[in-house]
Design a protein around this motif. Structure first.
Motif, PDB file in Angstrom:
ATOM      1  N   ARG A 253       3.494   2.539 -12.610  1.00 53.77           N
ATOM      2  CA  ARG A 253       4.530   2.091 -11.676  1.00 53.77           C
ATOM      3  C   ARG A 253       5.426   1.012 -12.263  1.00 53.77           C
ATOM      4  O   ARG A 253       6.478   0.699 -11.715  1.00 53.77           O
ATOM      5  CB  ARG A 253       3.894   1.570 -10.376  1.00 53.77           C
ATOM      6  CG  ARG A 253       3.141   2.654  -9.628  1.00 53.77           C
ATOM      7  CD  ARG A 253       2.354   2.081  -8.502  1.00 53.77           C
ATOM      8  NE  ARG A 253       1.166   1.379  -9.041  1.00 53.77           N
ATOM      9  CZ  ARG A 253       0.182   0.896  -8.304  1.00 53.77           C
ATOM     10  NH1 ARG A 253       0.240   0.987  -6.997  1.00 53.77           N
ATOM     11  NH2 ARG A 253      -0.840   0.301  -8.867  1.00 53.77           N
TER      12      ARG A 253
ATOM     13  N   ASP B 285      -1.214  -4.269  -1.834  1.00 56.48           N
ATOM     14  CA  ASP B 285      -0.073  -3.880  -1.013  1.00 56.48           C
ATOM     15  C   ASP B 285       0.715  -2.855  -1.829  1.00 56.48           C
ATOM     16  O   ASP B 285       1.114  -3.128  -2.963  1.00 56.48           O
ATOM     17  CB  ASP B 285       0.791  -5.109  -0.713  1.00 56.48           C
ATOM     18  CG  ASP B 285       1.974  -4.805   0.192  1.00 56.48           C
ATOM     19  OD1 ASP B 285       2.370  -3.632   0.319  1.00 56.48           O
ATOM     20  OD2 ASP B 285       2.508  -5.763   0.782  1.00 56.48           O
TER      21      ASP B 285
ATOM     22  N   HIS C  58       3.667  -1.890  -1.707  1.00 53.49           N
ATOM     23  CA  HIS C  58       5.036  -2.273  -2.039  1.00 53.49           C
ATOM     24  C   HIS C  58       5.095  -3.413  -3.048  1.00 53.49           C
ATOM     25  O   HIS C  58       6.127  -3.632  -3.674  1.00 53.49           O
ATOM     26  CB  HIS C  58       5.801  -2.667  -0.766  1.00 53.49           C
ATOM     27  CG  HIS C  58       5.836  -1.561   0.239  1.00 53.49           C
ATOM     28  ND1 HIS C  58       6.566  -0.409   0.057  1.00 53.49           N
ATOM     29  CD2 HIS C  58       5.193  -1.409   1.419  1.00 53.49           C
ATOM     30  CE1 HIS C  58       6.390   0.393   1.090  1.00 53.49           C
ATOM     31  NE2 HIS C  58       5.566  -0.186   1.932  1.00 53.49           N
ATOM     32  N   ARG C  59       4.018  -4.172  -3.188  1.00 53.86           N
ATOM     33  CA  ARG C  59       3.946  -5.278  -4.143  1.00 53.86           C
ATOM     34  C   ARG C  59       2.653  -5.137  -4.941  1.00 53.86           C
ATOM     35  O   ARG C  59       1.783  -6.000  -4.914  1.00 53.86           O
ATOM     36  CB  ARG C  59       3.992  -6.620  -3.408  1.00 53.86           C
ATOM     37  CG  ARG C  59       5.343  -6.906  -2.807  1.00 53.86           C
ATOM     38  CD  ARG C  59       5.397  -8.236  -2.132  1.00 53.86           C
ATOM     39  NE  ARG C  59       4.853  -8.349  -0.859  1.00 53.86           N
ATOM     40  CZ  ARG C  59       5.206  -7.874   0.352  1.00 53.86           C
ATOM     41  NH1 ARG C  59       5.961  -7.309   0.557  1.00 53.86           N
ATOM     42  NH2 ARG C  59       4.749  -7.977   1.467  1.00 53.86           N
ATOM     43  N   TRP C  60       2.530  -4.049  -5.661  1.00 56.71           N
ATOM     44  CA  TRP C  60       1.288  -3.690  -6.335  1.00 56.71           C
ATOM     45  C   TRP C  60       0.954  -4.584  -7.521  1.00 56.71           C
ATOM     46  O   TRP C  60      -0.179  -4.617  -7.971  1.00 56.71           O
ATOM     47  CB  TRP C  60       1.355  -2.235  -6.801  1.00 56.71           C
ATOM     48  CG  TRP C  60       2.488  -1.997  -7.752  1.00 56.71           C
ATOM     49  CD1 TRP C  60       3.747  -1.577  -7.435  1.00 56.71           C
ATOM     50  CD2 TRP C  60       2.480  -2.208  -9.156  1.00 56.71           C
ATOM     51  NE1 TRP C  60       4.529  -1.509  -8.554  1.00 56.71           N
ATOM     52  CE2 TRP C  60       3.776  -1.888  -9.627  1.00 56.71           C
ATOM     53  CE3 TRP C  60       1.528  -2.635 -10.071  1.00 56.71           C
ATOM     54  CZ2 TRP C  60       4.125  -1.979 -10.966  1.00 56.71           C
ATOM     55  CZ3 TRP C  60       1.871  -2.722 -11.404  1.00 56.71           C
ATOM     56  CH2 TRP C  60       3.160  -2.402 -11.844  1.00 56.71           C
TER      57      TRP C  60
END
Length: 145
Positions: A142, A112, A114-116
């Protein structure tokens, strides 16, 4: 296939530390060779009235294959779809997972955006958390402290 016990005693022994390490390495290697990492947002395809995951192979010959590619069934070279799931074998009812209205095949590891820092793995129709190592997380560009 099914396995049947042929009678006789069942022996239980503890694994040696070296054998345990070999077993863990083989398990990870099998998952890495059979699992494919996919990002959230790939487009699924409709095939014979069923939604299939992006990348799923629907037909193949010795030299080419028809596969779902971003919402359309397209002809690809057989080498280009080598690790892709096969419809009926790796994808289908009871095997696929649905997340954010997207179909994923059994064995897919999904990131995901947004939630890597963690991954989700599709297995037999259900997602489970597939964690990343600490070193992998802090080594990612990130990551912010």
């Amino acid at each position: 296939g099914s396995y049947q016990h042929l009678g006789g005693p069942v022996l239980h022994r503890e694994m040696s530390p070296k054998l345990s390490l070999v077993f863990v390495c083989l398990t990870v290697t099998v998952c890495l060779s059979q699992c494919r990492k996919v990002k959230l947002g790939g487009k699924t395809c409709d095939y014979n009235g069923v939604t299939i995951c992006n990348g799923a192979v629907v037909e193949e010959t010795p030299f080419s294959a028809m596969a779902c590619d971003q919402g359309k069934i397209k002809k690809k070279g057989i080498k280009a779809v080598k690790g892709n799931p096969r419809v009926g074998k790796d994808t289908g009812p009871g095997k696929d997972c649905i997340w954010y209205e997207t179909t994923f095949c059994d064995g897919d590891i999904v990131e995901d955006l947004h939630r890597w820092w963690f991954l989700m793995k599709c297995s037999k129709g259900r997602f489970s958390v597939y964690s990343r190592s600490y070193n992998e997380v802090v080594g990612d560009k990130r990551f912010k402290q």
